[in-house]
Write a protein that holds these residues in place. Structure first.
Motif, PDB file in Angstrom:
ATOM      1  N   THR A  91       0.836  -1.205   0.000  1.00  0.00           N
ATOM      2  CA  THR A  91       0.000   0.000   0.000  1.00  0.00           C
ATOM      3  C   THR A  91       0.871   1.255   0.000  1.00  0.00           C
ATOM      4  OG1 THR A  91      -1.413  -1.298   1.454  1.00  0.00           O
ATOM      5  CG2 THR A  91      -2.040   0.992   1.105  1.00  0.00           C
ATOM      6  N   GLN A  92       1.910   1.250   0.849  1.00  0.00           N
ATOM      7  CA  GLN A  92       2.838   2.398   0.890  1.00  0.00           C
ATOM      8  C   GLN A  92       3.544   2.552  -0.450  1.00  0.00           C
ATOM      9  OE1 GLN A  92       4.793   0.777   4.454  1.00  0.00           O
ATOM     10  NE2 GLN A  92       4.704   2.818   5.343  1.00  0.00           N
ATOM     11  N   ARG A  94       2.393   1.703  -3.324  1.00  0.00           N
ATOM     12  CA  ARG A  94       1.444   2.251  -4.311  1.00  0.00           C
ATOM     13  C   ARG A  94       1.392   3.768  -4.237  1.00  0.00           C
ATOM     14  NH1 ARG A  94      -1.720  -2.488  -4.266  1.00  0.00           N
ATOM     15  NH2 ARG A  94      -2.916  -1.875  -2.442  1.00  0.00           N
ATOM     16  N   SER A  95       1.437   4.294  -3.012  1.00  0.00           N
ATOM     17  CA  SER A  95       1.377   5.757  -2.893  1.00  0.00           C
ATOM     18  C   SER A  95       2.678   6.414  -3.369  1.00  0.00           C
ATOM     19  CB  SER A  95       1.055   6.170  -1.455  1.00  0.00           C
ATOM     20  OG  SER A  95       2.123   5.814  -0.616  1.00  0.00           O
ATOM     21  N   ARG A  97       4.292   5.208  -5.958  1.00  0.00           N
ATOM     22  CA  ARG A  97       4.331   4.990  -7.403  1.00  0.00           C
ATOM     23  C   ARG A  97       4.253   6.288  -8.203  1.00  0.00           C
ATOM     24  NH1 ARG A  97       6.992   1.855  -8.482  1.00  0.00           N
ATOM     25  NH2 ARG A  97       6.752  -0.361  -8.207  1.00  0.00           N
ATOM     26  N   LYS A  98       3.452   7.214  -7.698  1.00  0.00           N
ATOM     27  CA  LYS A  98       3.303   8.504  -8.371  1.00  0.00           C
ATOM     28  C   LYS A  98       4.648   9.235  -8.444  1.00  0.00           C
ATOM     29  CE  LYS A  98       0.953  12.925  -7.530  1.00  0.00           C
ATOM     30  NZ  LYS A  98       2.202  13.670  -7.267  1.00  0.00           N
ATOM     31  N   LYS A  99       5.459   9.049  -7.409  1.00  0.00           N
ATOM     32  CA  LYS A  99       6.715   9.806  -7.308  1.00  0.00           C
ATOM     33  C   LYS A  99       7.871   9.166  -8.062  1.00  0.00           C
ATOM     34  CE  LYS A  99       5.633  11.895  -2.860  1.00  0.00           C
ATOM     35  NZ  LYS A  99       6.110  12.064  -1.478  1.00  0.00           N
ATOM     36  N   TRP A 127      -6.040   7.715 -11.348  1.00  0.00           N
ATOM     37  CA  TRP A 127      -5.710   6.783 -10.251  1.00  0.00           C
ATOM     38  C   TRP A 127      -5.002   7.508  -9.112  1.00  0.00           C
ATOM     39  CZ3 TRP A 127      -6.332   2.095  -8.190  1.00  0.00           C
ATOM     40  CH2 TRP A 127      -5.303   1.501  -7.456  1.00  0.00           C
ATOM     41  N   HIS A 128      -4.120   8.446  -9.461  1.00  0.00           N
ATOM     42  CA  HIS A 128      -3.342   9.145  -8.426  1.00  0.00           C
ATOM     43  C   HIS A 128      -3.940  10.503  -8.036  1.00  0.00           C
ATOM     44  CE1 HIS A 128      -0.075   6.267  -8.121  1.00  0.00           C
ATOM     45  NE2 HIS A 128       0.005   6.217  -9.429  1.00  0.00           N
TER      46      HIS A 128
END
Length: 266
Positions: A91-92, A94-95, A97-99, A127-128
């Protein structure tokens, strides 16, 4: 010339990273391993382009995949913005992933042939949580397409309608649309002919100047890396052979292996 880059804390710290693969176990013999990446350490700073260069099989893409969190680390740590990617939850990750984004060698492989490219660029934004509505995101995608040297009207076209160089620009638009902190380019221009390579590299540079991205640029071609990167790490058999500022490494290589790579530049 880059001293200001190194005044702040690094955005990425790779510390003593090792990647071992189990070899096929032979009967009555102990398990043996192949070490693809062998105790590699380096830092990457905000706004820096760092080249990882070496021949096929030297461990550079494996290292790239560990930085992206796509491959588990055998030992050592990959620390991005003070989080150890080896230890965080899915989960962390995934957050993050944007960066952390990637631009592939063949963006065609990462584009769904049945989805219009406008949608392919817009989906990760949605999604982000980037953009306030679908129409706002569509406007952003059209601006991005123009920014990467394509036309806004290409929004409704399919991947097969584009050349390799154009697809690479679509890959860049998709990565950049998320406003990442770091982009990993894995052999991103090696399939393109020389004139198109230069255009794509200049485009990546423009985005770096505008948005302050950091790049990890993986390539077997030291000529391209020297053109694009601030600093270069030469890898050989999973280890760091040599690292220096790009110009200095190119003009004054310390190791035979690096000289060999320079001699191979057409």
């Amino acid at each position: 010339r880059h001293s200001h880059l190194y005044d702040s804390a690094p955005i990425l710290q790779v510390k003593d990273v090792v990647k071992d693969y189990q070899l096929t176990k032979k009967l009555f013999q102990p398990q043996r391993y192949f070490r693809a990446v062998d105790s590699v350490s380096f830092d990457l700073y905000k706004g820096e382009s760092l080249g990882l260069v070496g021949e096929s099989g030297c461990g550079k893409s494996t290292l790239g995949n560990m930085i992206l969190g796509l491959l588990p680390v055998t030992s050592g740590s990959v620390i991005f913005e003070n989080q150890n990617l080896a230890l965080i939850s899915k989960t962390q990750m995934r957050s993050l992933r944007k960066k952390i984004q990637i631009i592939f060698q063949d963006p065609f492989a990462s584009l769904n042939p049945r989805i219009k490219i406008g949608t392919a660029i817009q989906e990760p934004m949605k999604w982000h949580g980037i953009g306030s509505s679908d129409s706002d995101r569509k406007r952003r995608v059209e601006e991005l397409l123009e920014r990467v040297g394509l036309a806004a009207s290409y929004y409704d076209r399919y991947p097969h309608e584009f050349s390799g160089g154009q697809r690479q620009r679509i890959g860049i638009a998709r990565a950049v649309g998320l406003k990442p902190e770091m982009i990993v380019c894995d052999e991103s221009v090696s399939a393109l002919d020389i004139s198109v390579q230069a255009q794509v590299l200049n485009l990546l540079n423009e985005f770096k100047e505008d948005m302050g991205f950091s790049y990890v640029f993986i390539s077997h071609d030291l000529g391209v890396v020297n053109y694009f990167c601030d600093r270069v790490i030469v890898m050989n058999q999973g280890k760091i052979e040599e690292q220096n500022e790009a110009d200095e490494l190119y003009k004054n290589p310390q190791k035979e292996y690096t000289k060999k790579l320079i001699d191979a530049i057409p």
